[in-house]
Design an enzyme around this catalytic site. Structure first.
Site, short mmCIF file in Angstrom:
data_model
loop_
_atom_site.label_atom_id
_atom_site.label_comp_id
_atom_site.label_asym_id
_atom_site.label_seq_id
_atom_site.Cartn_x
_atom_site.Cartn_y
_atom_site.Cartn_z
N MET A 89 0.81 -1.22 0.00
CA MET A 89 0.00 0.00 0.00
C MET A 89 0.85 1.27 0.00
O MET A 89 0.51 2.25 0.66
CB MET A 89 -0.95 -0.01 1.20
CG MET A 89 -1.89 -1.21 1.24
SD MET A 89 -2.85 -1.41 -0.26
CE MET A 89 -3.99 -0.06 -0.05
N LEU A 92 5.20 3.89 -5.44
CA LEU A 92 6.64 3.87 -5.72
C LEU A 92 6.99 5.12 -6.52
O LEU A 92 6.23 5.55 -7.38
CB LEU A 92 6.99 2.61 -6.51
CG LEU A 92 6.61 1.28 -5.84
CD1 LEU A 92 6.89 0.11 -6.77
CD2 LEU A 92 7.36 1.11 -4.52
N HIS A 108 -4.34 -6.03 -9.27
CA HIS A 108 -5.39 -5.07 -8.96
C HIS A 108 -6.75 -5.76 -9.12
O HIS A 108 -6.98 -6.48 -10.09
CB HIS A 108 -5.29 -3.87 -9.92
CG HIS A 108 -6.31 -2.82 -9.61
ND1 HIS A 108 -6.17 -1.94 -8.56
CD2 HIS A 108 -7.50 -2.53 -10.19
CE1 HIS A 108 -7.23 -1.15 -8.52
NE2 HIS A 108 -8.05 -1.48 -9.49
N GLU A 141 4.64 4.59 -14.20
CA GLU A 141 4.54 5.80 -13.37
C GLU A 141 3.09 6.19 -13.09
O GLU A 141 2.83 7.07 -12.26
CB GLU A 141 5.26 6.99 -14.03
CG GLU A 141 6.78 6.91 -13.96
CD GLU A 141 7.40 5.95 -14.96
OE1 GLU A 141 6.66 5.35 -15.79
OE2 GLU A 141 8.64 5.80 -14.91
N ASP A 144 -2.04 2.05 -11.46
CA ASP A 144 -2.75 0.88 -11.99
C ASP A 144 -2.87 0.93 -13.52
O ASP A 144 -3.94 0.67 -14.08
CB ASP A 144 -4.15 0.77 -11.35
CG ASP A 144 -4.07 0.62 -9.83
OD1 ASP A 144 -3.11 -0.01 -9.35
OD2 ASP A 144 -4.96 1.14 -9.13
C1 GRF Z 1 -5.78 -7.71 -3.15
O1 GRF Z 1 -7.16 -7.53 -3.33
C2 GRF Z 1 -5.01 -7.07 -4.28
O2 GRF Z 1 -5.69 -7.11 -5.51
C3 GRF Z 1 -4.88 -5.64 -3.82
O3 GRF Z 1 -4.67 -5.74 -2.44
C4 GRF Z 1 -5.25 -6.95 -1.95
C5 GRF Z 1 -4.16 -7.69 -1.24
O4 GRF Z 1 -4.64 -8.84 -0.59
N1 GRF Z 1 -3.80 -4.99 -4.54
P1 GRF Z 1 -3.62 -9.86 0.08
O5 GRF Z 1 -2.80 -9.05 1.09
O6 GRF Z 1 -2.75 -10.44 -1.00
O7 GRF Z 1 -4.48 -10.87 0.75
#
Ligand code: GRF
Length: 198
Positions: A89, A92, A108, A141, A144
């Protein structure tokens, strides 16, 4: 294929990748796992599985650049072929992305380019789409937005909430991530926006 995993939370995608490697389904070695959150369940799993697991807590660094430098140093030491973001989260920076161009992969929970950003599953339910899914893509850059490696679809049912849809998408995420890493292990070339299997 040497893999580094960056995560911040639950780590179910990381776990799916780990299990695929264990089963011999994915020809890869997880050489490093980094979490920016000390309390992430994913990093506890990484320790339990015996991986080189690092907590680099962004809150303990004076600024974003210094935190990222620490992440980069750990990556340089581990020499991965690919970096898999698995619920990481943190955004970068452009120099980080440039340093690892077409070697950072993200998952994603929507069919990009629909519903980028946070709460993609809730966005899909609110919009009323009948099909959503997940996308594994290279990181560029833009948020998503990088070249797409694998997508899987999930039907949106009447009565779905963000939670019920998320749960069904998550099942597909686990398969899609393993599939995408398998594609990378066998070799790809990036031709503009298109990821072409070799
Ligand atoms: C997933 O839904 C992924 O698509 C998003 O964050 C979530 C991560 O889930 N980028 P986990 O930590 O892999 O269980």
């Amino acid at each position: 294929m040497r893999l580094a995993i960056l995560l911040s939370g639950r780590g179910s995608n990381f776990q799916a990748i780990h299990e695929a490697v264990q089963r011999g389904e994915l020809d890869a070695e997880i050489v490093l796992v980094i979490s920016n959150r000390p309390d992430a369940p994913g990093i506890a799993k990484a320790r339990e599985y015996g991986y080189d697991a690092h907590v680099l807590d962004n809150k303990t660094f004076p600024n974003r650049a210094m935190h990222e430098d620490a992440v980069l140093r750990a990556l340089d030491a581990a020499r991965p072929d690919y970096i898999a973001l698995a619920g990481y989260m943190r955004l970068l920076s452009a120099p980080f992305i440039e340093r690892w161009r077409n070697r950072i992969v993200n998952i994603h929970p929507s069919l990009l380019p629909s519903f980028p950003g946070v709460d993609a599953q809730a966005q899909a339910v609110a919009y009323g789409v009948k099909v959503s899914g997940c996308t594994v893509h290279f990181v560029d850059e833009h948020l998503d937005a990088g070249p797409i490696i694998v997508q899987r679809t999930v039907r949106v049912e009447d009565g779905d909430t963000a939670e019920t849809l998320s749960a069904r998408i998550l099942v597909e995420e686990h398969g899609a991530y393993v599939e995408a890493l398998g594609v990378l292990a066998r070799g790809v070339r990036v031709d503009g926006r298109r990821v072409v299997r070799e």
